[in-house]
Design a protein around this motif. Structure first.
Motif, PDB file in Angstrom:
ATOM      1  N   GLU A  26     -30.011  31.894 -48.036  1.00  0.00           N
ATOM      2  CA  GLU A  26     -30.352  32.783 -46.938  1.00  0.00           C
ATOM      3  C   GLU A  26     -30.704  34.188 -47.440  1.00  0.00           C
ATOM      4  O   GLU A  26     -30.295  34.592 -48.523  1.00  0.00           O
ATOM      5  N   ASP A  27     -31.441  34.905 -46.628  1.00  0.00           N
ATOM      6  CA  ASP A  27     -31.784  36.301 -46.883  1.00  0.00           C
ATOM      7  C   ASP A  27     -30.677  37.176 -46.301  1.00  0.00           C
ATOM      8  O   ASP A  27     -30.465  37.194 -45.079  1.00  0.00           O
ATOM      9  N   TYR A  28     -29.959  37.885 -47.168  1.00  0.00           N
ATOM     10  CA  TYR A  28     -28.836  38.709 -46.703  1.00  0.00           C
ATOM     11  C   TYR A  28     -29.283  39.750 -45.668  1.00  0.00           C
ATOM     12  O   TYR A  28     -28.495  40.153 -44.809  1.00  0.00           O
ATOM     13  N   SER A  29     -30.528  40.191 -45.748  1.00  0.00           N
ATOM     14  CA  SER A  29     -30.998  41.221 -44.821  1.00  0.00           C
ATOM     15  C   SER A  29     -31.117  40.698 -43.395  1.00  0.00           C
ATOM     16  O   SER A  29     -31.277  41.482 -42.458  1.00  0.00           O
ATOM     17  N   LYS A  30     -31.046  39.397 -43.221  1.00  0.00           N
ATOM     18  CA  LYS A  30     -31.157  38.795 -41.889  1.00  0.00           C
ATOM     19  C   LYS A  30     -29.801  38.612 -41.217  1.00  0.00           C
ATOM     20  O   LYS A  30     -29.717  38.082 -40.107  1.00  0.00           O
ATOM     21  N   ILE A  31     -28.730  39.041 -41.886  1.00  0.00           N
ATOM     22  CA  ILE A  31     -27.398  38.943 -41.287  1.00  0.00           C
ATOM     23  C   ILE A  31     -27.284  39.965 -40.145  1.00  0.00           C
ATOM     24  O   ILE A  31     -27.517  41.154 -40.341  1.00  0.00           O
ATOM     25  N   GLU A  32     -26.912  39.484 -38.952  1.00  0.00           N
ATOM     26  CA  GLU A  32     -26.612  40.407 -37.859  1.00  0.00           C
ATOM     27  C   GLU A  32     -25.147  40.833 -37.932  1.00  0.00           C
ATOM     28  O   GLU A  32     -24.823  42.011 -37.826  1.00  0.00           O
ATOM     29  N   LYS A  33     -24.270  39.855 -38.122  1.00  0.00           N
ATOM     30  CA  LYS A  33     -22.863  40.164 -38.339  1.00  0.00           C
ATOM     31  C   LYS A  33     -22.163  38.959 -38.939  1.00  0.00           C
ATOM     32  O   LYS A  33     -22.669  37.834 -38.882  1.00  0.00           O
ATOM     33  N   ILE A  34     -21.012  39.227 -39.532  1.00  0.00           N
ATOM     34  CA  ILE A  34     -20.153  38.142 -39.980  1.00  0.00           C
ATOM     35  C   ILE A  34     -18.876  38.182 -39.154  1.00  0.00           C
ATOM     36  O   ILE A  34     -18.480  39.243 -38.647  1.00  0.00           O
ATOM     37  N   SER A  77     -14.831  31.006 -41.618  1.00  0.00           N
ATOM     38  CA  SER A  77     -15.547  32.222 -41.231  1.00  0.00           C
ATOM     39  C   SER A  77     -16.942  31.821 -40.788  1.00  0.00           C
ATOM     40  O   SER A  77     -17.381  30.683 -41.013  1.00  0.00           O
ATOM     41  N   LEU A  78     -17.640  32.765 -40.150  1.00  0.00           N
ATOM     42  CA  LEU A  78     -18.949  32.478 -39.581  1.00  0.00           C
ATOM     43  C   LEU A  78     -19.915  33.614 -39.870  1.00  0.00           C
ATOM     44  O   LEU A  78     -19.506  34.755 -40.104  1.00  0.00           O
ATOM     45  N   ILE A  79     -21.205  33.292 -39.806  1.00  0.00           N
ATOM     46  CA  ILE A  79     -22.260  34.297 -39.933  1.00  0.00           C
ATOM     47  C   ILE A  79     -23.194  34.153 -38.744  1.00  0.00           C
ATOM     48  O   ILE A  79     -23.616  33.041 -38.408  1.00  0.00           O
ATOM     49  N   GLN A  80     -23.514  35.255 -38.122  1.00  0.00           N
ATOM     50  CA  GLN A  80     -24.543  35.271 -37.080  1.00  0.00           C
ATOM     51  C   GLN A  80     -25.761  35.981 -37.630  1.00  0.00           C
ATOM     52  O   GLN A  80     -25.665  37.111 -38.112  1.00  0.00           O
TER      53      GLN A  80
END
Length: 391
Positions: free
Chosen positions: A161-169, A246-249
């Motif tokens: 995944e592209d880290y810059s596309k993380i909205e929140k964890i 844990s989760l990533i949005q």
């Protein structure tokens, strides 16, 4: 064959790491084993795994270890300096840092400077000096591979995944043994009650941190540096079953979660084998055994340590170092029945208010801050009556 240096081999993470090595002898070799003071278990481990080096930090136990291993080709050393020196050995592939607390910082720095990949179980290293550690890792092209179950979950979900596309964890918390308890209950909470974690088998310090939610606070700070996030991108949610780790949005609204039974050997093995996965005989998760997975907001008013950790992260500088040192002293005092459960938060908050704040600390500043905070916190606990500390 990867040569593994295990810093803290006699603790919970260290012993489970050796289980992983035992099950995968064709992949891993225990190159260095270290212990703080548990000479008996260190000797037992060395007799089985025959590392190149055995290091006992407690120098009074040196002769005991040396004599017990005299018939083996194991170099026995003692003291913290020996750990800092040996982690740079050219034959080491991965340094697994499972030492408790601030003590893991300098060995980790030395290992990174020597180009060693870090399997990080000592979250305090990134809590205290996250900006420095991540910059060093980038400079020396070193991978920091998280071993905490929550950060391993995020790491696994981010592969490809592209880290810059993380909205929140979203970091999950079991809630520990005191989930749902009131302030009145916690005012009289005992050491024995706090050490009865419902899901995980861990060392005493991290178990108390889990009970107070400081463990989640430290994980929030660690996550910022591991994944390059802003404070408002990191949420905590209580998940009593400890199945969703844990989760990533992402910015499109999609959510990824890593799930499994609570077993630290899985994130340990993933860190050691990354980027590969290796077949295990671990018990498998069955949805039918967990028909209801539940989630709730953490109670920040009752469990103030999590709120204090967010405040420290927002301030930055040496403030996370201050809360870490204060917490280590407070937890040690609680384990000795020298202070109350709620008093730990008051000690931490007072240290945050009284210890000199440094916006851009050096390593020297971190070392001094740690020392100053420990002295202040210890004096605070000793000089104030228990009821006054808890008020």
């Amino acid at each position: 064959m990867k040569n593994i240096a295990i810093l803290g081999s006699t603790g919970s993470i260290g012993t489970q790491t050796l289980e992983v090595i035992r099950d995968n002898g064709q992949l891993f070799s225990a190159f260095i084993l270290t212990a703080h003071s548990n000479a008996y278990l260190l000797i037992e481990q060395c007799l089985e795994f025959v590392p190149q080096y055995a290091i006992i930090c407690d120098e009074t136990k040196y002769l005991q270890v040396k004599e017990a291993l005299a018939h083996l080709p194991v170099k026995v050393l003692s003291g913290h300096e020996a750990i800092k020196e040996t982690v740079t050995h050219p034959d080491i592939d991965i340094v697994l840092t499972a030492m408790v607390g601030f003590a893991g910082l300098e060995p980790t720095i030395n290992a990174i400077k020597a180009g060693k990949d870090i399997a990080l179980a000592n979250k305090e290293t990134l809590v205290v000096a996250g900006e420095m550690i991540t910059a060093l890792a980038k400079e020396h092209n070193v991978k920091i591979l998280p071993v905490d179950s929550e950060h391993s979950a995020i790491f696994q979900c981010l592969v490809g995944e592209d880290y810059s596309k993380i909205e929140k964890i979203i970091i999950t918390a079991s809630g520990g043994p005191f989930r749902g308890k009131t302030i009145d209950f916690l005012a009289g909470a005992t050491r024995e009650q706090a050490l009865k974690h419902p899901n995980w088998v861990m060392g005493a310090k991290i178990t108390i941190d889990s009970a107070s939610l400081m463990n989640k606070g430290l994980e929030v700070i660690e996550a910022k540096w591991l994944f390059g996030l802003q404070t408002d991108q990191i949420d905590v949610i209580v998940h009593p079953q400890s199945i969703v780790h844990s989760l990533i949005q992402f910015e499109d609204g999609s959510i990824k979660a890593q799930m499994g039974l609570p077993d630290m050997k899985l994130p340990i093995q993933y860190a050691l084998t990354y980027p590969n996965r290796v077949k295990t005989s671990f018990k498998r998760f069955d949805f039918m055994d967990y028909p209801n997975l539940t989630f709730e907001k953490p109670d920040l008013d009752t469990f103030r340590n999590l709120k204090l950790a967010y405040e420290a992260l927002n301030r930055g500088g040496n403030m996370p170092c201050i809360i870490n040192a204060a917490n280590e002293v407070a937890v040690a005092a609680f384990l000795k029945n020298e202070t109350g459960f709620l008093a730990m938060s008051d000690v931490i908050e007072t240290c945050m208010q009284k210890i000199n704040y440094i916006k851009e600390p050096s390593l020297h500043d971190y070392l001094n801050t740690d020392k100053e905070t420990r002295i202040f916190a210890q004096n605070l606990i000793q000089q104030m009556p228990l009821k006054a500390i808890q008020s």
